[in-house]
Design a protein around this motif. Structure first.
Motif, PDB file in Angstrom:
ATOM      1  N   VAL A  19       8.093   6.292  -2.993  1.00 19.01           N
ATOM      2  CA  VAL A  19       6.915   5.832  -2.829  1.00 19.01           C
ATOM      3  C   VAL A  19       7.223   4.276  -2.937  1.00 19.01           C
ATOM      4  O   VAL A  19       6.919   3.560  -2.441  1.00 19.01           O
ATOM      5  N   ALA A  20       8.156   3.666  -3.984  1.00 17.63           N
ATOM      6  CA  ALA A  20       8.528   2.330  -4.278  1.00 17.63           C
ATOM      7  C   ALA A  20       9.088   1.766  -3.022  1.00 17.63           C
ATOM      8  O   ALA A  20       9.245   0.565  -2.925  1.00 17.63           O
ATOM      9  N   LEU A  92      -3.787   0.370  -1.418  1.00 18.70           N
ATOM     10  CA  LEU A  92      -3.354   0.864  -2.577  1.00 18.70           C
ATOM     11  C   LEU A  92      -2.863  -0.336  -3.539  1.00 18.70           C
ATOM     12  O   LEU A  92      -3.221  -0.027  -4.637  1.00 18.70           O
ATOM     13  N   ALA A  93      -2.039  -1.378  -3.279  1.00 20.99           N
ATOM     14  CA  ALA A  93      -1.534  -2.392  -3.751  1.00 20.99           C
ATOM     15  C   ALA A  93      -2.759  -3.102  -4.495  1.00 20.99           C
ATOM     16  O   ALA A  93      -2.886  -3.495  -5.823  1.00 20.99           O
ATOM     17  N   HIS A  95      -5.767  -1.886  -5.269  1.00 21.12           N
ATOM     18  CA  HIS A  95      -6.259  -1.033  -6.117  1.00 21.12           C
ATOM     19  C   HIS A  95      -5.612  -1.171  -7.484  1.00 21.12           C
ATOM     20  O   HIS A  95      -6.217  -1.046  -8.679  1.00 21.12           O
ATOM     21  N   ALA A  96      -4.376  -1.187  -7.300  1.00 18.71           N
ATOM     22  CA  ALA A  96      -3.460  -1.204  -8.573  1.00 18.71           C
ATOM     23  C   ALA A  96      -3.377  -2.324  -9.244  1.00 18.71           C
ATOM     24  O   ALA A  96      -3.453  -2.261 -10.472  1.00 18.71           O
ATOM     25  N   ARG A  97      -3.573  -3.592  -8.406  1.00 15.82           N
ATOM     26  CA  ARG A  97      -3.858  -4.970  -9.061  1.00 15.82           C
ATOM     27  C   ARG A  97      -5.178  -4.679  -9.571  1.00 15.82           C
ATOM     28  O   ARG A  97      -4.983  -5.461 -11.053  1.00 15.82           O
ATOM     29  N   TYR A  98      -6.303  -4.348  -9.146  1.00 13.62           N
ATOM     30  CA  TYR A  98      -7.369  -4.350  -9.838  1.00 13.62           C
ATOM     31  C   TYR A  98      -7.285  -3.524 -11.168  1.00 13.62           C
ATOM     32  O   TYR A  98      -8.007  -3.938 -12.211  1.00 13.62           O
ATOM     33  N   LEU A  99      -6.833  -2.201 -11.233  1.00 13.01           N
ATOM     34  CA  LEU A  99      -6.603  -1.419 -12.389  1.00 13.01           C
ATOM     35  C   LEU A  99      -5.723  -1.895 -13.542  1.00 13.01           C
ATOM     36  O   LEU A  99      -6.160  -2.051 -14.559  1.00 13.01           O
ATOM     37  N   ARG A 100      -4.519  -2.532 -12.934  1.00 11.85           N
ATOM     38  CA  ARG A 100      -3.940  -3.413 -14.200  1.00 11.85           C
ATOM     39  C   ARG A 100      -4.546  -4.436 -14.821  1.00 11.85           C
ATOM     40  O   ARG A 100      -4.387  -4.693 -15.933  1.00 11.85           O
ATOM     41  N   SER A 138       0.878   4.633 -10.277  1.00 11.78           N
ATOM     42  CA  SER A 138       1.907   4.696 -11.368  1.00 11.78           C
ATOM     43  C   SER A 138       2.842   3.854 -11.069  1.00 11.78           C
ATOM     44  O   SER A 138       3.485   3.121 -12.054  1.00 11.78           O
ATOM     45  N   VAL A 139       3.789   3.771 -10.020  1.00  9.87           N
ATOM     46  CA  VAL A 139       4.962   2.857  -9.777  1.00  9.87           C
ATOM     47  C   VAL A 139       4.349   1.400  -9.821  1.00  9.87           C
ATOM     48  O   VAL A 139       5.147   0.533 -10.267  1.00  9.87           O
ATOM     49  N   GLN A 140       3.231   1.251  -9.412  1.00 16.69           N
ATOM     50  CA  GLN A 140       2.842  -0.017  -9.504  1.00 16.69           C
ATOM     51  C   GLN A 140       2.222  -0.603 -10.723  1.00 16.69           C
ATOM     52  O   GLN A 140       1.674  -1.706 -11.018  1.00 16.69           O
ATOM     53  N   GLY A 141       2.459   0.226 -11.919  1.00 20.17           N
ATOM     54  CA  GLY A 141       2.232   0.191 -13.351  1.00 20.17           C
ATOM     55  C   GLY A 141       0.767   0.468 -13.715  1.00 20.17           C
ATOM     56  O   GLY A 141       0.429  -0.240 -14.715  1.00 20.17           O
ATOM     57  N   VAL A 142       0.022   1.055 -13.069  1.00 19.59           N
ATOM     58  CA  VAL A 142      -1.293   1.307 -13.461  1.00 19.59           C
ATOM     59  C   VAL A 142      -1.128   2.564 -14.489  1.00 19.59           C
ATOM     60  O   VAL A 142      -0.282   3.608 -14.244  1.00 19.59           O
ATOM     61  N   SER A 143      -1.829   2.566 -15.589  1.00 20.76           N
ATOM     62  CA  SER A 143      -1.752   3.494 -16.645  1.00 20.76           C
ATOM     63  C   SER A 143      -2.373   4.777 -16.080  1.00 20.76           C
ATOM     64  O   SER A 143      -3.487   4.803 -15.585  1.00 20.76           O
ATOM     65  N   PRO A 144      -1.594   6.042 -16.371  1.00 22.50           N
ATOM     66  CA  PRO A 144      -2.051   7.206 -16.308  1.00 22.50           C
ATOM     67  C   PRO A 144      -3.236   7.584 -16.771  1.00 22.50           C
ATOM     68  O   PRO A 144      -4.117   8.556 -16.177  1.00 22.50           O
ATOM     69  N   SER A 145      -3.722   6.754 -17.979  1.00 20.00           N
ATOM     70  CA  SER A 145      -4.964   7.247 -18.469  1.00 20.00           C
ATOM     71  C   SER A 145      -6.249   6.651 -17.640  1.00 20.00           C
ATOM     72  O   SER A 145      -7.345   7.053 -17.589  1.00 20.00           O
TER      73      SER A 145
END
Length: 177
Positions: A19-20, A92-93, A95-100, A138-145
């Motif tokens: 994925v990365a 997806l990136a 969304h990852a930025r937003y979640l981080r 997850s690879v983008q650094g988003v916490s699994p929680s």
């Protein structure tokens, strides 16, 4: 026998590496499938071949300037596939930025399929689709929680019909905040 935990770890590591390593080259931010912004019928936005296209990228980043939840909350998949298409990687990136940047935010990844295949197979496929999005985040650094996966299979179609246009709209993962 201690081989099983190592095999699982290796499988997860290889999936994350895959994925990365994917490149990004397109997609839309407005939720439409072809880059046209229409508030109309569910059937609009699908190319004549039934393929989902993503030719209009706007600013190219897919990121909201003011920290809001990204507008496009649905990504689409090929028939019988859980592989994230490159044109949706910028979505997806974002969304990852937003979640981080919003550690208290939570998202439910809702996996869906078209009606072809058995219910059992479609439940598994829709879960694999949502899990592939979860791995990307997850690879983008988003916490699994912050992420939950739900599999709906063919039970909640976005479009009714037994044609490629409807099928293409039903093969999806939806971000539900």
């Amino acid at each position: 026998m201690q081989l099983k935990p190592y095999a699982r770890t290796l499988a997860v590591a290889l999936s994350l590496a895959f994925v990365a390593g994917c490149s990004s080259s397109g997609g839309t931010q407005d939720g439409s499938m072809d880059g046209s912004r229409t508030g109309g019928a569910a059937g609009s936005g699908v190319a004549g071949s039934g393929q989902v296209s993503g030719s209009d990228m706007g600013n190219g980043s897919g990121q909201q300037a003011d920290g809001r939840i990204p507008e496009q909350r649905t990504i689409y998949f090929e028939f019988d596939s859980d592989r994230i298409r490159s044109e949706f990687e910028p979505v997806l990136a974002s969304h990852a930025r937003y979640l981080r940047s919003n550690g208290n935010a939570r998202v439910v990844l809702q996996g869906h399929t078209d009606e072809r295949g058995t219910r059992e197979y479609n439940m598994g496929l829709s879960e694999r689709r949502a899990r592939s999005v979860e791995r990307f985040l997850s690879v983008q650094g988003v916490s699994p929680s912050q992420v939950e996966v739900v599999s709906y299979g063919e039970e909640r179609p976005a479009a009714r019909g037994q044609n490629e246009e409807a099928y293409a709209q039903n093969r999806r993962v939806v971000f539900a905040y």
